[in-house]
Enzyme design. Structure first.
Site, PDB file in Angstrom:
ATOM      1  N   GLU A  99       0.876  -1.156   0.000  1.00 21.74           N
ATOM      2  CA  GLU A  99       0.000   0.000   0.000  1.00 21.74           C
ATOM      3  C   GLU A  99       0.921   1.216   0.000  1.00 21.74           C
ATOM      4  OE1 GLU A  99      -2.769   0.107   3.289  1.00 21.74           O
ATOM      5  OE2 GLU A  99      -3.481   2.085   2.703  1.00 21.74           O
TER       6      GLU A  99
ATOM      7  N   ASP B  71      -5.626   9.107  10.005  1.00 22.46           N
ATOM      8  CA  ASP B  71      -4.263   8.730  10.387  1.00 22.46           C
ATOM      9  C   ASP B  71      -3.822   9.310  11.716  1.00 22.46           C
ATOM     10  OD1 ASP B  71      -3.347   7.016   8.259  1.00 22.46           O
ATOM     11  OD2 ASP B  71      -3.581   8.755   6.957  1.00 22.46           O
TER      12      ASP B  71
END
Lengths: 272, 394
Positions: A54, A65
Site C-alpha cells: 500500500e 491517520d
C-alpha cells in the site's frame, strides 16, 4: 501491460488463498524519506517476503491517520510529493517488484484531479487498487464506476461500528476487497491483538466471499498472525513508517524494514 | 431558494454530504436520527427553551447604535449575541447539543475551538449538564486566547493543545475528529459551527436560527421600529451568520452580506476567504468552498481573528453563494482592528474581532448604505481579544 489492476488483485487473493494464508501488505508513505529511497525500501520489503504494497499518497489533513503517518505525510509534502510523484513511486515499485500495489489517499486530491482522470492515471501507473480513507459507501458510487471503467480495484471500508444495513450496502456495491478496520480509532500501533477481527470477518463472510483485508492497529508479527487467521490480507502501516522515520540512514531503514517484514511474512504463513 | 433541510445524502444543492471514515458513519447516522427525534419532541424544545431563557439569557436584545448611525449616515442596529451567556452566540448550539448528548446517553463530549468561544461555551454546557469535556485547541490559538483557555479549565474542561499544521482552528477540528474516530461509542462531538459531515451543518443551523427568528420579531416594522434592509454578519465556519441569515434567506426586501477575513489582503494569499476566493472541495467531511492548492491539499488560512482563521466554510453558505441568496465580501485585519476601536469608543461596546470584520464592511460601504436600516450581528464580545489588541501597541 496486458493484465488489469483488478485481475492482478484477484490473482493475489486467489494465490494466497491457495496457500491457505493471508497476504502481507506493508504500507509506506510515498517519498519517505525521498521518492528514490522509498522505492528502494519497497524493493527491500518485497525481497523480505511482502506479497504486495500500500503506497500512501501524502495528504495535508489525514483524518484517518495517527501522528506517525501524519508526520510522514507532512514530511513528504514538504519534499514536494504530489499525487503524480506518488504515482511515479508506485509505478516504479510495480516495475521493480512485480507485486500488486494499492494506493491510499483521501477524497479531496482525487476530486481536484477529477475522479475519472485519477483512476486513469492510477491504471496507467500499473497500480492494482485504490483505498480512499474518507470515502464511505454512501458517497462511493462515482468512484466505483470510475474504478470499473479503468479496470482498477477499489476498497470499501467496514469498521467494528458498522451496522448490518451498512454492511449489506458495502458488499452489494461489489468492492474489489473490503478494508476491515481492526481497531476503533486512527492508524497507529497498539499493544494488544485486535478483539474485533474474528467477529468482523464472520459478519462479512455471512454475506459475501469478498476478500477481507485487515488494517489499523496491526503492529507486530503476533498481531499480524492473529488478524491473518481471519482475513485474506493484512496491512501493517505505522510500524513500518515509524521505522523509516526513526532510522538514522537509508541503510539502517532498509535493514529495519527487511527484518520487520521478514518476521511479519513468517507470521502470516503460520497463522492457520 | 433556501432549503428547510438537506437531501437524503446531506446535501444543500451540490454542497455538504458526509465524507468521513467508516468508523464514524454509524455515529453520524445515529446523531441524525437522535436530532430528528428530539427536534420533533415538544419536551426537548421545552427543556431547551427553558435553558435558553434562564441560563443563556435569550432573547438577546437588539440595540439601536445611534452614535454610530449618525457617524456613518445610516441606521445601525446591533443584534447583541455578545450579551448571551459566555459572550457569544456559540452557547445556543452547545446547550442544545449538550441536551442531545444526554438524550443519546453519551457521557463524554469533545469539541474544537479557534477563538476559544466555542470551547468555553461547550465547557459551560458540560458543567451545566454534568458531562465530561475535552477541548482541542491549536497551540497558536492557545497563545492568542490565553484568557479563554483559563476559562475552559475553570469550567472543568481539559484543554488539549494541537501542534499539527499551523496550530489553528483547522488543526483543532481535525484533532477532534481523530479523537472521535477512536472514542465514538462513548463520546459526542459538539462541533462549533455549521461545518463538518452531515448532519452537523443542518443541525447547528437549526440550533442557531433562533438569532434570526428573534430579530424578525424584534424589528418587525411595528411600533415605530424599522425592518432590516441589510443584515451583515462575519463568516468563518459561518454559524452566527447562518443563524441570522437563514430566517431571511430568499426575502427580496433584505440584503444579506457575509463578511470573510481578507487577512493581510487577498493578493497576499494570507486570508480566510473560502467563499470569495476558494474553490469547491472536501474539507472536514463536507463538500464546500475551501482554500486549497492545485493538488487538492488544504491551505492554511490567515486572520487576526482566530474564529475566522479557517480554510473551509459551512456547506449551506456555499449553496447560498451559488444561489445568490447571500453576498460574501471580505475585509482585512487592519480594517477589522480599526472598526474594533471605533465601536469601543463610539458605543461603549467592545466587539469580538470576528464581529469587527462585519462592522468594518459596513464602515467601508457606508456611502452605498446611506440611509438604510442595517443590522450587524454582533456575534461576540471582545474581552478575549483585548490582550491581543494590547500586544499590537506594545
Amino acid at each position: 501491460m496486458t493484465e488489469s489492476g483488478q485481475q492482478r488483485l484477484a490473482e493475489l487473493f486467489a494465490g494466497v488463498k491457495a496457500e491457505g494464508r493471508a497476504a502481507l501488505l506493508p504500507y509506506l508513505t510515498a517519498g519517505i524519506p525521498t521518492p528514490e529511497q522509498s522505492v528502494e525500501l519497497f524493493v527491500a520489503m518485497a525481497e523480505a517476503g511482502a506479497d504486495g504494497f500500500e503506497v500512501g499518497i501524502p495528504y495535508a489533513d489525514p483524518l484517518m491517520d495517527g501522528p506517525v503517518i501524519m508526520r510522514a505525510g507532512e514530511q513528504a509534502l514538504r519534499n514536494g510529493v504530489t499525487v503524480d510523484v506518488a504515482l511515479r513511486v508506485a509505478q516504479q515499485v510495480v516495475e521493480r517488484t512485480a507485486k500488486p500495489v494499492l494506493v491510499m489517499t483521501y477524497v479531496n486530491p482525487v476530486l481536484r484531479i477529477g475522479i475519472d482522470r485519477f483512476f486513469e492515471k492510477v491504471a496507467s501507473a500499473g497500480v492494482s487498487g485504490v483505498i480512499i480513507a474518507d470515502l464511505p459507501v454512501d458517497e462511493a458510487l462515482p468512484y466505483l464506476v470510475a474504478a470499473k471503467q479503468a479496470q482498477v480495484g477499489i476498497a470499501l471500508f467496514v469498521a467494528p461500528t458498522t451496522d448490518r444495513t451498512r454492511l449489506v450496502s458495502v458488499v452489494e456495491s461489489n468492492p474489489s476487497f473490503v478494508y476491515a478496520v481492526a481497531e476503533i480509532g486512527v492508524t497507529g500501533e497498539r499493544s494488544a491483538n485486535s478483539a474485533n477481527t474474528r467477529a468482523l470477518a464472520s459478519r462479512i463472510r455471512a454475506l459475501s466471499d469478498v476478500p477481507i483485508v485487515f488494517g489499523v492497529g496491526i503492529s507486530t508479527p503476533e498481531h499480524a498472525a492473529h488478524a491473518a487467521a481471519d482475513g485474506d490480507g493484512v496491512i501493517v502501516g505505522t510500524a513500518i513508517v515509524r521505522r523509516v522515520l526513526e532510522a538514522q540512514s537509508h541503510e539502517e531503514a532498509k535493514a529495519a524494514l527487511t527484518l520487520a517484514v521478514s518476521e511479519l511474512a513468517v507470521a502470516v504463513r503460520r497463522s492457520r | 431558494m433556501r432549503l428547510s433541510r438537506p437531501d437524503e445524502t446531506g446535501r444543500f444543492g451540490d454542497f455538504g454530504g458526509a465524507f468521513a471514515p467508516e468508523t464514524l458513519m454509524p455515529a453520524l447516522r445515529e446523531l441524525e436520527a437522535a436530532f430528528v427525534d428530539a427536534w420533533a419532541d415538544t419536551g426537548f424544545h421545552a427543556d431547551l427553551d427553558h435553558l435558553l431563557s434562564t441560563f443563556v439569557g435569550r432573547p438577546t436584545p437588539v440595540y439601536h447604535a445611534e452614535r454610530m448611525s449618525e457617524r456613518l449616515g445610516l441606521d445601525l442596529w446591533l443584534k447583541r449575541e455578545d450579551l448571551a451567556h459566555t459572550g457569544a452566540h456559540k452557547i445556543n448550539n452547545t446547550v442544545a447539543q449538550g441536551l442531545l448528548t444526554k438524550r443519546m446517553g453519551k457521557p463524554r463530549v469533545i469539541a474544537e475551538t479557534g477563538a476559544g468561544q466555542h470551547g468555553v461555551a461547550t465547557a459551560t454546557a458540560c458543567a451545566l449538564l454534568g458531562l465530561e469535556c475535552v477541548v482541542y485547541m491549536g497551540e497558536k490559538d492557545i497563545e492568542r486566547q490565553a484568557l479563554n483557555v483559563y476559562r475552559m479549565r475553570l469550567l472543568g474542561a481539559e484543554v488539549i493543545p494541537v501542534t499539527s499544521g499551523a496550530g489553528t482552528l483547522k488543526d483543532a477540528v481535525s484533532a477532534a475528529l481523530r479523537d472521535w474516530v477512536a472514542s465514538v461509542e462513548q463520546t459526542h462531538y459538539i462541533i462549533g459551527s455549521v461545518v463538518g459531515p452531515h448532519p452537523f451543518p443542518w443541525m447547528v443551523r437549526e440550533f442557531q436560527k433562533i438569532i434570526g427568528e428573534e430579530l424578525k420579531q424584534q424589528l418587525d416594522g411595528s411600533s415605530g421600529l424599522p425592518t432590516p434592509e441589510v443584515i451583515v454578519a462575519p463568516v468563518g465556519g459561518g454559524s452566527n451568520a447562518m443563524g441570522v441569515f437563514y430566517p431571511y434567506a430568499g426575502d427580496p426586501d433584505v440584503d444579506l452580506v457575509g463578511v470573510e477575513a481578507a487577512g493581510l489582503g487577498i493578493s497576499s494569499g494570507k486570508h480566510g476567504a473560502s467563499l470569495g476566493h476558494g474553490s469547491p472541495g472536501v474539507i472536514h467531511g463536507a463538500m464546500t468552498y475551501m482554500l486549497q492548492d492545485d493538488f487538492g491539499q488544504v491551505l492554511e488560512a490567515h486572520s487576526i481573528s482566530a474564529g475566522l482563521d479557517y480554510p473551509g466554510v459551512g456547506p449551506e453558505h456555499s449553496y447560498f453563494k451559488d444561489e445568490q441568496l447571500v453576498r460574501y465580501e471580505s475585509v482585512t485585519d487592519d480594517e477589522a482592528v480599526e472598526a474594533f476601536h471605533l465601536l469601543c469608543r463610539t458605543e461603549g461596546i467592545i466587539p469580538a474581532l470576528e464581529s469587527s470584520h462585519a462592522l468594518a464592511w459596513i464602515i467601508r460601504e457606508a456611502a452605498s448604505l446611506h440611509g438604510k436600516t442595517v443590522v450587524l450581528n454582533l456575534s461576540g464580545r471582545g474581552d478575549k481579544d483585548v490582550q491581543q489588541i494590547a500586544a499590537m501597541y506594545d
